[in-house]
Design an enzyme around this catalytic site. Structure first.
Site, PDB file in Angstrom:
ATOM      1  N   ALA A  65      -4.048  -9.197  -6.477  1.00  0.00           N
ATOM      2  CA  ALA A  65      -4.935  -8.057  -6.745  1.00  0.00           C
ATOM      3  C   ALA A  65      -4.767  -7.658  -8.207  1.00  0.00           C
ATOM      4  O   ALA A  65      -3.735  -7.922  -8.829  1.00  0.00           O
ATOM      5  CB  ALA A  65      -4.583  -6.915  -5.821  1.00  0.00           C
ATOM      6  N   GLY A 108      -2.070 -11.115  -3.472  1.00  0.00           N
ATOM      7  CA  GLY A 108      -3.346 -11.224  -2.759  1.00  0.00           C
ATOM      8  C   GLY A 108      -3.930 -12.628  -2.851  1.00  0.00           C
ATOM      9  O   GLY A 108      -4.711 -13.033  -1.981  1.00  0.00           O
ATOM     10  N   GLU A 111      -2.272 -14.472  -0.139  1.00  0.00           N
ATOM     11  CA  GLU A 111      -2.834 -13.967   1.131  1.00  0.00           C
ATOM     12  C   GLU A 111      -4.235 -14.511   1.376  1.00  0.00           C
ATOM     13  O   GLU A 111      -4.617 -14.797   2.517  1.00  0.00           O
ATOM     14  CB  GLU A 111      -2.846 -12.435   1.113  1.00  0.00           C
ATOM     15  N   GLU A 131       4.767  -8.786  -4.608  1.00  0.00           N
ATOM     16  CA  GLU A 131       4.458  -7.348  -4.540  1.00  0.00           C
ATOM     17  C   GLU A 131       5.700  -6.481  -4.630  1.00  0.00           C
ATOM     18  O   GLU A 131       5.687  -5.410  -5.236  1.00  0.00           O
ATOM     19  CB  GLU A 131       3.706  -7.021  -3.243  1.00  0.00           C
TER      20      GLU A 131
END
Ligand code: DAK
Length: 257
Positions: A65, A108, A111, A131
């Site tokens: 992200a 992300g 993911e 993260e």
């Protein structure tokens, strides 16, 4: 000025969406999430597309992200911004998804790859959930998907330390379907996707639903669900065609009915 954050193309029944934000290592900004979601929705609605490949560049799949966009986000923003809508949108895609990963797939980005149905990785790929080093935890499914694929201990190590793993280790751990030599990752992913795209599309979608149900249900409920989906497959014209073609020793012509 930066152009479109994703590019799309089709190759023989396969829709290819490529993240294209090199200046930010393909970080998943709200604009990227929106464009990626739209491209996937369009391919999913296209009867000419039997499989979708999500890819980045040679250097990076996605660095996660967008940290710069996230830093000043309020709690309310976090509830409503496009990333929150993206993940269920991706999960609703009926067409199989192949992640084609070269370079970094972090946060992300990792993911996103894990949410796809299969992963083809270049030997240069590196996966990780960093993260924790930012003071947050994975929010796009990383803790759940890693724990299901790797088991608790291995998932815990990756999530608590943020350690990156290379393609070979990811393959050994069962995250990745196949590892290719540098430069061959995209063609290999498209080849795998084209193989799926040649199969009868309704049966493909039913099979995807059946396999995904294994993560959600107890064995007896999963077996009952598979049985219902099998019966649906039996009701299609394509299965009559597939079985007739086998008996008549010819190639089947599937029509998605
Ligand atoms: N966000 C924003 N910018 C990024 C970025 C990122 N994730 N990653 C890289 N960039 C930017 C850098 O800031 C730099 O910008 P400038 O300084 O040029 O302005 C430029 O891209 C080049 O980066 P580097 O100089 O660092 O490039 P390197 O090749 O040396 O290193 C790298 C590449 C990917 C190893 C490194 O950039 C890196 O470690 N990036 C951060 C990786 C990371 O920590 N990712 C996790 C982000 S948090 C949620 C769902 C999901 C998430 C959250 C919520 N919900 C549904 C609620 C996910 C969270 C995350 O992913």
């Amino acid at each position: 000025m930066a152009g479109e954050p994703v590019t799309v193309e089709t190759r023989g029944g396969v829709g290819i969406v490529r993240l294209d934000r090199p200046e930010a290592r393909n970080a998943l900004s709200p604009e990227v999430f929106e464009a990626l979601g739209e491209a996937i929705d369009r391919f999913d609605a296209d009867p000419g597309i039997g499989c979708i490949v999500i890819a980045g560049s040679d250097e990076v799949f996605a660095a996660g992200a967008d940290i710069k966009a996230m830093r000043d986000r309020s709690f309310q923003d976090a509830m409503t911004q496009p990333s929150a809508r993206f993940w269920p949108r991706l999960a609703a895609c009926r067409t199989p998804l192949v992640a084609a990963v070269s370079g970094f797939a972090l946060g992300g980005g990792c993911e996103l790859a894990l949410a796809c149905d299969m992963i083809v990785a270049s030997e240069t790929a590196e996966f990780g959930q960093p993260e924790i080093t930012l003071g947050i935890i994975p929010g796009g499914g990383g803790t759940q998907r890693l724990a299901r694929v790797l088991g608790k201990q291995q998932a815990m190590e990756l999530v608590l330390t943020g350690r990156r793993i290379r393609a070979a280790e990811a393959h050994e751990l069962g995250i990745v379907n196949r590892v290719t030599r540098e430069g061959e990752w995209l063609d290999a992913a498209v080849e795998l996707a084209q193989l799926v795209a040649r199969r009868p599309p309704i049966a493909v979608q039913l099979a995807k639903q059946a396999v995904l149900a294994a993560d959600e249900t107890a064995l007896s409920a999963g077996l009952a669900y598979e049985r219902r989906l099998f019966e649906l497959a039996m009701a299609t014209e394509d299965r009559v065609e597939g079985m007739s073609a086998f008996i008549e020793k010819r190639k089947p012509r599937f029509r998605g009915r």
